[in-house]
Design a protein around this motif. Structure first.
Motif, PDB file in Angstrom:
ATOM      1  N   TRP A 118       0.831  -1.203   0.000  1.00  0.00           N
ATOM      2  CA  TRP A 118       0.000   0.000   0.000  1.00  0.00           C
ATOM      3  C   TRP A 118       0.863   1.249   0.000  1.00  0.00           C
ATOM      4  O   TRP A 118       2.040   1.224   0.377  1.00  0.00           O
ATOM      5  N   LYS A 119       0.261   2.353  -0.389  1.00  0.00           N
ATOM      6  CA  LYS A 119       0.969   3.633  -0.437  1.00  0.00           C
ATOM      7  C   LYS A 119       1.072   4.257   0.950  1.00  0.00           C
ATOM      8  O   LYS A 119       0.216   4.060   1.801  1.00  0.00           O
ATOM      9  N   LEU A 120       2.115   5.045   1.117  1.00  0.00           N
ATOM     10  CA  LEU A 120       2.351   5.738   2.370  1.00  0.00           C
ATOM     11  C   LEU A 120       1.429   6.942   2.479  1.00  0.00           C
ATOM     12  O   LEU A 120       1.331   7.757   1.561  1.00  0.00           O
ATOM     13  N   ILE A 121       0.754   7.051   3.617  1.00  0.00           N
ATOM     14  CA  ILE A 121      -0.089   8.207   3.898  1.00  0.00           C
ATOM     15  C   ILE A 121       0.733   9.247   4.648  1.00  0.00           C
ATOM     16  O   ILE A 121       0.782  10.410   4.269  1.00  0.00           O
ATOM     17  N   ALA A 122       1.391   8.816   5.718  1.00  0.00           N
ATOM     18  CA  ALA A 122       2.149   9.758   6.539  1.00  0.00           C
ATOM     19  C   ALA A 122       3.134   9.015   7.435  1.00  0.00           C
ATOM     20  O   ALA A 122       2.993   7.822   7.674  1.00  0.00           O
ATOM     21  N   VAL A 123       4.121   9.753   7.913  1.00  0.00           N
ATOM     22  CA  VAL A 123       5.076   9.266   8.909  1.00  0.00           C
ATOM     23  C   VAL A 123       5.078  10.288  10.028  1.00  0.00           C
ATOM     24  O   VAL A 123       5.037  11.492   9.777  1.00  0.00           O
ATOM     25  N   ASP A 124       5.093   9.811  11.277  1.00  0.00           N
ATOM     26  CA  ASP A 124       5.104  10.756  12.389  1.00  0.00           C
ATOM     27  C   ASP A 124       5.807  10.148  13.587  1.00  0.00           C
ATOM     28  O   ASP A 124       6.225   8.994  13.563  1.00  0.00           O
ATOM     29  N   GLN A 125       5.948  10.952  14.618  1.00  0.00           N
ATOM     30  CA  GLN A 125       6.546  10.515  15.872  1.00  0.00           C
ATOM     31  C   GLN A 125       5.592  10.908  16.992  1.00  0.00           C
ATOM     32  O   GLN A 125       5.051  12.009  16.997  1.00  0.00           O
ATOM     33  N   LEU A 126       5.405  10.004  17.943  1.00  0.00           N
ATOM     34  CA  LEU A 126       4.582  10.287  19.113  1.00  0.00           C
ATOM     35  C   LEU A 126       5.472  10.193  20.344  1.00  0.00           C
ATOM     36  O   LEU A 126       6.100   9.160  20.576  1.00  0.00           O
ATOM     37  N   VAL A 127       5.528  11.276  21.098  1.00  0.00           N
ATOM     38  CA  VAL A 127       6.304  11.292  22.333  1.00  0.00           C
ATOM     39  C   VAL A 127       5.387  11.756  23.453  1.00  0.00           C
ATOM     40  O   VAL A 127       4.793  12.832  23.376  1.00  0.00           O
ATOM     41  N   THR A 128       5.242  10.915  24.472  1.00  0.00           N
ATOM     42  CA  THR A 128       4.500  11.270  25.675  1.00  0.00           C
ATOM     43  C   THR A 128       5.380  10.891  26.864  1.00  0.00           C
ATOM     44  O   THR A 128       6.505  10.430  26.679  1.00  0.00           O
ATOM     45  N   GLY A 129       4.863  11.027  28.060  1.00  0.00           N
ATOM     46  CA  GLY A 129       5.617  10.619  29.226  1.00  0.00           C
ATOM     47  C   GLY A 129       5.932   9.128  29.245  1.00  0.00           C
ATOM     48  O   GLY A 129       6.887   8.686  29.846  1.00  0.00           O
ATOM     49  N   LYS A 130       5.124   8.334  28.552  1.00  0.00           N
ATOM     50  CA  LYS A 130       5.292   6.878  28.552  1.00  0.00           C
ATOM     51  C   LYS A 130       5.710   6.319  27.199  1.00  0.00           C
ATOM     52  O   LYS A 130       6.078   5.157  27.101  1.00  0.00           O
ATOM     53  N   THR A 131       5.615   7.112  26.145  1.00  0.00           N
ATOM     54  CA  THR A 131       5.793   6.600  24.785  1.00  0.00           C
ATOM     55  C   THR A 131       6.762   7.458  23.988  1.00  0.00           C
ATOM     56  O   THR A 131       6.731   8.678  24.062  1.00  0.00           O
ATOM     57  N   ASP A 132       7.596   6.797  23.207  1.00  0.00           N
ATOM     58  CA  ASP A 132       8.434   7.467  22.215  1.00  0.00           C
ATOM     59  C   ASP A 132       8.435   6.554  21.004  1.00  0.00           C
ATOM     60  O   ASP A 132       9.162   5.560  20.955  1.00  0.00           O
ATOM     61  N   GLN A 133       7.559   6.840  20.051  1.00  0.00           N
ATOM     62  CA  GLN A 133       7.345   5.946  18.924  1.00  0.00           C
ATOM     63  C   GLN A 133       7.541   6.635  17.583  1.00  0.00           C
ATOM     64  O   GLN A 133       7.227   7.813  17.419  1.00  0.00           O
ATOM     65  N   LEU A 134       8.025   5.847  16.622  1.00  0.00           N
ATOM     66  CA  LEU A 134       8.003   6.226  15.218  1.00  0.00           C
ATOM     67  C   LEU A 134       6.801   5.512  14.632  1.00  0.00           C
ATOM     68  O   LEU A 134       6.549   4.343  14.945  1.00  0.00           O
ATOM     69  N   ARG A 135       6.047   6.224  13.796  1.00  0.00           N
ATOM     70  CA  ARG A 135       4.808   5.660  13.267  1.00  0.00           C
ATOM     71  C   ARG A 135       4.683   5.955  11.780  1.00  0.00           C
ATOM     72  O   ARG A 135       5.136   6.987  11.309  1.00  0.00           O
TER      73      ARG A 135
END
Length: 174
Positions: free
Chosen positions: A64-81
């Motif tokens: 499938w085609k890429l829609i978006a790439v992002d990063q989520l950082v919270t007090g409990k989470t540090d993710q690449l998405r």
């Protein structure tokens, strides 16, 4: 400068290859998740279904085609998405169509972000203060099987209700 660009391209190519390796959760618009007319969308006892939403991972999602790439950082989470979409979802994103039409499927790929000491060493020659991060752990390319964790997802999407509970915005072509 050209060397640095080539390194950056190589780095992002590596990241892109990881996108195809791990899938943590599949988000499907409510119309598809509730539809019994579309074969392969509802969970069976032997599927790779999400434990709450009962949606199987469609074959070929890695193409499938890429829609978006992002990063989520919270007090409990540090993710690449990353979010991928089937043709119906991509068309809806391009047209700004909300709610998403029947058949639109968005695959959300989430990884814990970890520092890359190897990349940092290479980049240090030309960029002494550079930090480099790569994707971390994942669950064998299957939806997260922890039901308690999955129950925490929906409340976080409530603020995006006006956008059919999807945070992703279609990323423009570079």
């Amino acid at each position: 400068m050209l060397r640095a660009s080539a390194r950056a391209l190589k780095y992002w190519s590596a990241i892109a290859s990881f996108v195809a390796v791990a899938i943590c959760a599949v988000y499907v618009t409510k119309s598809v998740a509730q539809s019994t007319k579309q074969p392969g969308t509802l969970a069976s006892s032997t599927s790779n279904a999400s434990p709450i939403y009962g949606v199987t991972i469609p074959p070929g999602y890695r193409d499938w085609k890429l829609i978006a790439v992002d990063q989520l950082v919270t007090g409990k989470t540090d993710q690449l998405r990353a979010q991928l979409g089937n043709e119906i979802a991509i068309k809806a994103f391009k047209e700004g169509k909300v709610p998403f039409p029947d058949g639109a499927i968005i695959a959300g790929l989430h990884w814990n972000r970890v520092a890359s000491e190897d990349d940092r060493k290479v980049l240090a020659l030309e960029f002494p203060d550079a930090q480099s991060f790569v994707v971390g752990d994942f669950k064998d390319g299957k939806p997260n099987g922890d039901e308690a964790f999955m129950k925490t997802c929906f409340p976080c999407h409530v603020p995006a209700k006006a956008h059919d509970y999807v945070f992703a915005q279609y990323a423009p072509t570079p």
